[in-house]
Design a protein around this motif. Sequence first.
Motif, PDB file in Angstrom:
ATOM      1  N   ILE A 101       0.855  -1.192   0.000  1.00 43.66           N
ATOM      2  CA  ILE A 101       0.000   0.000   0.000  1.00 43.66           C
ATOM      3  C   ILE A 101       0.888   1.238   0.000  1.00 43.66           C
ATOM      4  O   ILE A 101       1.712   1.415   0.891  1.00 43.66           O
ATOM      5  CB  ILE A 101      -0.929   0.008   1.237  1.00 43.66           C
ATOM      6  N   VAL A 146      -5.377   5.851   0.974  1.00 46.99           N
ATOM      7  CA  VAL A 146      -5.582   4.894   2.061  1.00 46.99           C
ATOM      8  C   VAL A 146      -4.352   4.792   2.949  1.00 46.99           C
ATOM      9  O   VAL A 146      -4.440   4.836   4.178  1.00 46.99           O
ATOM     10  CB  VAL A 146      -5.950   3.508   1.497  1.00 46.99           C
ATOM     11  N   LEU A 176      -6.500   0.440   9.336  1.00 41.12           N
ATOM     12  CA  LEU A 176      -6.418   0.035   7.934  1.00 41.12           C
ATOM     13  C   LEU A 176      -7.790  -0.409   7.419  1.00 41.12           C
ATOM     14  O   LEU A 176      -8.204  -0.021   6.315  1.00 41.12           O
ATOM     15  CB  LEU A 176      -5.401  -1.095   7.768  1.00 41.12           C
ATOM     16  N   TRP A 177      -8.489  -1.200   8.233  1.00 39.49           N
ATOM     17  CA  TRP A 177      -9.842  -1.636   7.845  1.00 39.49           C
ATOM     18  C   TRP A 177     -10.753  -0.445   7.653  1.00 39.49           C
ATOM     19  O   TRP A 177     -11.508  -0.372   6.663  1.00 39.49           O
ATOM     20  CB  TRP A 177     -10.400  -2.569   8.912  1.00 39.49           C
ATOM     21  N   GLN A 219      -9.850   1.604   4.459  1.00 44.87           N
ATOM     22  CA  GLN A 219     -10.254   0.898   3.238  1.00 44.87           C
ATOM     23  C   GLN A 219     -11.766   0.886   3.079  1.00 44.87           C
ATOM     24  O   GLN A 219     -12.289   1.062   1.974  1.00 44.87           O
ATOM     25  CB  GLN A 219      -9.709  -0.530   3.259  1.00 44.87           C
ATOM     26  N   ALA A 242     -12.874   4.388   2.074  1.00 44.21           N
ATOM     27  CA  ALA A 242     -12.471   4.657   0.693  1.00 44.21           C
ATOM     28  C   ALA A 242     -13.394   3.921  -0.283  1.00 44.21           C
ATOM     29  O   ALA A 242     -13.777   4.461  -1.337  1.00 44.21           O
ATOM     30  CB  ALA A 242     -11.019   4.236   0.467  1.00 44.21           C
ATOM     31  N   GLY A 243     -13.781   2.701   0.082  1.00 43.12           N
ATOM     32  CA  GLY A 243     -14.702   1.928  -0.754  1.00 43.12           C
ATOM     33  C   GLY A 243     -16.088   2.529  -0.780  1.00 43.12           C
ATOM     34  O   GLY A 243     -16.770   2.525  -1.810  1.00 43.12           O
TER      35      GLY A 243
END
Length: 313
Positions: free
Chosen positions: A114, A249, A304-305, A308, A311-312
Amino acid sequence: MVDAVPFFFALGAVASLARSGLRLPAAVFETLSIYLLLAIGLKGGVEIARSESATLWVDALLAIGLGALIPLLVFPLFRLRFSRPDAASLSAHYGSVSIVTFAVGAAVLAGRGIEVEGHLALLAALMEAPALIVATLIARWGVKSADGSSTAGALVHEVFANKSVVLLGGGILIGWIAGPQGLEPLSPLFVDLFKGALCLFLLEMGLIAADRLPDLKKAGLFLVGCALALPPLLALAGWGVAQAMGLGVGGTVLMMTLAGSASYIAAPTAMRIAVPEANPALGVAAALAVTFPFNLLLGIPLYLWWAQAMAGA
């Protein structure tokens, strides 16, 4: 894929609790800390040299503002149970940042491929000092001191001449000036060996954190609860700032990591000078024995979860 880096911290903690006698020599530990700070700074400086971003200094101001705001947010919470000096000192620990936690987050992201904006290292360096200054003002508000001027001067020197600030800032400057080609010959030392050195450093940090558990027991469940609850809550503030910066991210995860981390190097040193009446064991025990392992084992994967998922969405 499971990242092996946090398990070295766990190994150190278990070794300490088992009274194995394991300990890295002081000179080795000091060398590792110098190496890690320089390596982080150099990498950030190189990325800044590559960057054409016109928003760099806007992001820097936002990061400084976040570092100054966090002590104001958490001070009322700590004031519920602790004296004004102790609450201010704890606010400094949670307003300032942990560069080691930042390094672990960067290593986890690199392991997953990443990408991260290069100027995050610069933002990390800028976020160390504001909280220390704000917390000192909180502690001294309305308190008259005959030698206040000398204390203020000593604090300014301690904050800006602190080893971590000098090494991280100096590394950024060198990497920025030299650029990618100038630092290419140093890549085997400062890039290829970075993760291994970080693992050894975390092994010793696990040993130190376990040694602090008796101090934490004396402080009580309130401080333990704060040390567990504050990282994800403050990380949300970091997420909001990352959105204002327009980070991807990877950059968002590191900004959340910085906001949710707690300083156990710069803050204790500065608070010892600025607020000598505060109990130094409280901040170090909470930051090192609770918040640091929380971020390593649960916090960074959680950030991180979240990054992401948002962002999704």
